[in-house]
Scaffold this active site. Structure first.
Site, PDB file in Angstrom:
ATOM      1  CB  SER A 109      -0.887  -0.037   1.252  1.00  0.00           C
ATOM      2  OG  SER A 109      -1.670   1.127   1.352  1.00  0.00           O
ATOM      3  CG  ASP A 150     -10.669  -1.280   4.800  1.00  0.00           C
ATOM      4  OD1 ASP A 150     -11.007  -1.808   5.862  1.00  0.00           O
ATOM      5  OD2 ASP A 150      -9.568  -0.692   4.670  1.00  0.00           O
ATOM      6  CD  GLU A 181      -8.926  -0.967   0.506  1.00  0.00           C
ATOM      7  OE1 GLU A 181      -7.971  -1.168  -0.283  1.00  0.00           O
ATOM      8  OE2 GLU A 181      -8.809  -1.082   1.731  1.00  0.00           O
ATOM      9  N   GLY A 199      -4.298  -4.677   5.974  1.00  0.00           N
ATOM     10  CA  GLY A 199      -3.303  -4.482   7.024  1.00  0.00           C
ATOM     11  C   GLY A 199      -3.537  -3.188   7.760  1.00  0.00           C
ATOM     12  CG  LEU A 236      -1.272   3.908  -6.769  1.00  0.00           C
ATOM     13  CD1 LEU A 236      -1.445   4.783  -8.021  1.00  0.00           C
ATOM     14  CD2 LEU A 236       0.166   3.953  -6.267  1.00  0.00           C
ATOM     15  CE  LYS A 237      -4.073   3.541   2.332  1.00  0.00           C
ATOM     16  NZ  LYS A 237      -5.358   3.030   2.859  1.00  0.00           N
ATOM     17  CG  ASP A 262      -7.851   2.156   0.620  1.00  0.00           C
ATOM     18  OD1 ASP A 262      -9.016   2.568   0.705  1.00  0.00           O
ATOM     19  OD2 ASP A 262      -7.250   1.607   1.579  1.00  0.00           O
ATOM     20  CG  ASN A 318      -8.342   4.796   3.693  1.00  0.00           C
ATOM     21  OD1 ASN A 318      -7.287   4.828   3.073  1.00  0.00           O
ATOM     22  ND2 ASN A 318      -8.667   3.780   4.475  1.00  0.00           N
TER      23      ASN A 318
HETATM   24  O1  OSB Z   1      -7.330   1.446   4.550  1.00  0.00           O
HETATM   25  O2  OSB Z   1      -6.239  -0.303   4.154  1.00  0.00           O
HETATM   26  C1  OSB Z   1      -6.342   0.743   4.777  1.00  0.00           C
HETATM   27  C2  OSB Z   1      -3.219   1.350   6.893  1.00  0.00           C
HETATM   28  C3  OSB Z   1      -3.802   1.876   8.046  1.00  0.00           C
HETATM   29  C4  OSB Z   1      -5.167   2.053   8.100  1.00  0.00           C
HETATM   30  C5  OSB Z   1      -5.957   1.717   7.007  1.00  0.00           C
HETATM   31  C6  OSB Z   1      -5.395   1.179   5.854  1.00  0.00           C
HETATM   32  C7  OSB Z   1      -3.996   1.026   5.787  1.00  0.00           C
HETATM   33  C8  OSB Z   1      -3.281   0.560   4.605  1.00  0.00           C
HETATM   34  C9  OSB Z   1      -1.920  -0.052   4.798  1.00  0.00           C
HETATM   35  O3  OSB Z   1      -3.687   0.703   3.479  1.00  0.00           O
HETATM   36  C10 OSB Z   1      -1.989  -1.521   4.963  1.00  0.00           C
HETATM   37  C11 OSB Z   1      -0.673  -2.109   5.443  1.00  0.00           C
HETATM   38  O4  OSB Z   1       0.288  -2.116   4.693  1.00  0.00           O
HETATM   39  O5  OSB Z   1      -0.633  -2.599   6.601  1.00  0.00           O
HETATM   40 MG    MG Z   2      -8.472   0.393   3.113  1.00  0.00          MG
END
Ligand code: OSB
Ligand code: MG
Length: 369
Positions: A135, A239, A214, A291, A162-163, A189, A191
Site C-alpha cells: 500500500s 474495507d 477500495e 493491514g 495507491l492511496k 484506496d 478511505n
Molecule cells: O485502509 O487499508 C487501509 C493502513 C492503516 C489504516 C488503514 C489502511 C492502511 C493501509 C496499509 O492501506 C496496509 C498495510 O500495509 O498494513
Molecule cells: Mg483500506
C-alpha cells in the site's frame, strides 16, 4: 486454559517513511500488544488500531478501557478460557471490535501454542506462501510517487495499491500506468474520501483497468456504494464498511461491492474474519487480507489468514522492512514477491526481548490472579 495474567504493553515504533492517507499522516506506529499468560502457555496479539479514531471509531485508549473494564472481566470470569468462548463471552458488549479482536487473538495464540498447532492449520490455510502487495501512501508529487512505486517493484512486490483522495487520483494513476504498463496489478484506496456526487469523476478511473477501488464512500453508505457500483466498471471493494460476516452478506446482497478487504481487527478477530471469508467464498467473491501497518506480531497471524483458499488477491501484507527498520519479531522478508506463512505453534513467531524493550513505552497489568 486458566488465565493467570493479562498484560498490556504499549509500544511505539518509527516507520521507515511517512505514510499518508486521505485521513492523515503516520510517521510511526503507536499501539499495544496484549500478553495472556495461562498455566504452561502464553499468547501474544497486537491491537490493530491507532491512537486517533480517524480510520474507525475505536482508538488505542478506548480499547484499553473497553478491555480493562468490560472485556477482560467477562472473559476471566469464564474460569476455563478458550478462544472459541471469547466471542460469546463479550457478545453483550456493543461494538469495540478491535478491542475484542486483540483479546481473542492473544487467547487463541496461547491456546494453539499449548498444543503445538499453527494459526495457519487452525484457520484452514491451503498455501505455505502468499504473494505480497504493498500500500503506497499519497506522495508530495507524481515523480516522488513513481520513485516509491519503482522501489517496491524492484523489491518484487506483486501488486501496488495507491492511496487516493480528491485531487490525488486520476493523475497519479495515469502516471503509474504510463510508467509501469497495463500489466501491473494496480488498485486504489480512498478511505471514504468521496461522495456519490463524485461518481462522474471516479468513472475516469475506469480507463486504467484497476483491480478495484477500495472504500470510496462513507463506511455506513452501503446504498451509495451500490449506486456507485452501477456507474463504474471498476469493481468496488469494501474495507471500513465491513465489520462482520453479516455486513459482508448484506453488502453482497445489495450489490455494494464485488471484492472484500478482510481485516481481522475490524471484524472482531480471526474467527469472524474466517466467517467473512466463508460468506464471500459461498458467493464466489474474492477477498484479500488488509493491514494496519502491523508489527511482526500482527503480521504473522495475518499471513495465516491470507493463506485461506478464498484469499485469491494479493493482500496488504508486506515485508517488515516496508514499515520498520527493526521489527518486534524476526523480520518477515520477501522471497520472490512472496512471504512465507509461519508454521510454528500459534502465530509462529516469538517477540524478541531486545526490540520489544527498545520500543516499549510502558507496561500495565489488566489482570492478575
Ligand atoms: O485502509 O487499508 C487501509 C493502513 C492503516 C489504516 C488503514 C489502511 C492502511 C493501509 C496499509 O492501506 C496496509 C498495510 O500495509 O498494513
Ligand atoms: Mg483500506
Amino acid at each position: 486454559m486458566k488465565i493467570e495474567r493479562i498484560e498490556l504493553v504499549h509500544v511505539r515504533l518509527p516507520l521507515v517513511g511517512r505514510f499518508r492517507t486521505s485521513f492523515g499522516t503516520d510517521t510511526g506506529r503507536d499501539t499495544f500488544l496484549l500478553r495472556v499468560v495461562g498455566g504452561e502457555t502464553e499468547g501474544w496479539a497486537e491491537f490493530g488500531g491507532d491512537p486517533d479514531p480517524l480510520y474507525c471509531s475505536e482508538f488505542a485508549a478506548s480499547a484499553r478501557l473497553a478491555l480493562r473494564d468490560h472485556l477482560v472481566p467477562r472473559v476471566v470470569r469464564l474460569g476455563d478460557v478458550s478462544a472459541a468462548a471469547v466471542g460469546p463471552a463479550v457478545a453483550a458488549v456493543k461494538g469495540h471490535r478491535l478491542a475484542k479482536a486483540v483479546l481473542e487473538t492473544a487467547v487463541l495464540d496461547a491456546e494453539l501454542r499449548s498444543y503445538g498447532m499453527s494459526f495457519a492449520t487452525y484457520l484452514g490455510a491451503v498455501r505455505d506462501r502468499v504473494p505480497a502487495g504493498v500500500s503506497v501512501g499519497i506522495a508530495d508529487s507524481v515523480p516522488e510517487l513513481i520513485d516509491d512505486v519503482a522501489g517496491y517493484l524492484g523489491e518484487g512486490y506483486a501488486r501496488i495499491k495507491l492511496k487516493i483522495e480528491p485531487g490525488w487520483d486520476v493523475e497519479p494513476v495515469r502516471a503509474v500506468r504510463a510508467e509501469f504498463g497495463d500489466d501491473l496489478p494496480l488498485q486504489v484506496d480512498a478511505n471514504t474520501a468521496y461522495s456519490l456526487a463524485d461518481a462522474e469523476h471516479l468513472r475516469r478511473l475506469d480507463e486504467f483497468g484497476l483491480l478495484l477501488i477500495e472504500q470510496p464512500l462513507a463506511e455506513d453508505d452501503l446504498r451509495g456504494h451500490a449506486a456507485l457500483a452501477g456507474r463504474l466498471r471498476t469493481p468496488i471493494c469494501l474495507d471500513e464498511s465491513i465489520t462482520s460476516a453479516r455486513d459482508a452478506a448484506t453488502a453482497l446482497e445489495l450489490g455494494a461491492c464485488r471484492v472484500i478487504n478482510v481485516k481481522p481487527a475490524r471484524v472482531g478477530g480471526y474467527l469472524e474474519a474466517r466467517r467473512v471469508h466463508d460468506v464471500a467464498a459461498a458467493s464466489g467473491v474474492p477477498v484479500w487480507c488488509g493491514g494496519m501497518l502491523e508489527t511482526g506480531v500482527g503480521r504473522a497471524a495475518n499471513l495465516a489468514l491470507a493463506a485461506l483458499p478464498g484469499f485469491v488477491l494479493p493482500g496488504d501484507v508486506s515485508a517488515s522492512g516496508r514499515y520498520y527498520a527493526e521489527d518486534l519479531t524476526p523480520p518477515f522478508v520477501l522471497d520472490g514477491g512472496h512471504l512465507n506463512v509461519p508454521d510454528g505453534p500459534g502465530i509462529g513467531v516469538d517477540v524478541l526481548p531486545g526490540p520489544l524493550s527498545r520500543h516499549t513505552v510502558s507496561r500495565h497489568d489488566l489482570y492478575t490472579r
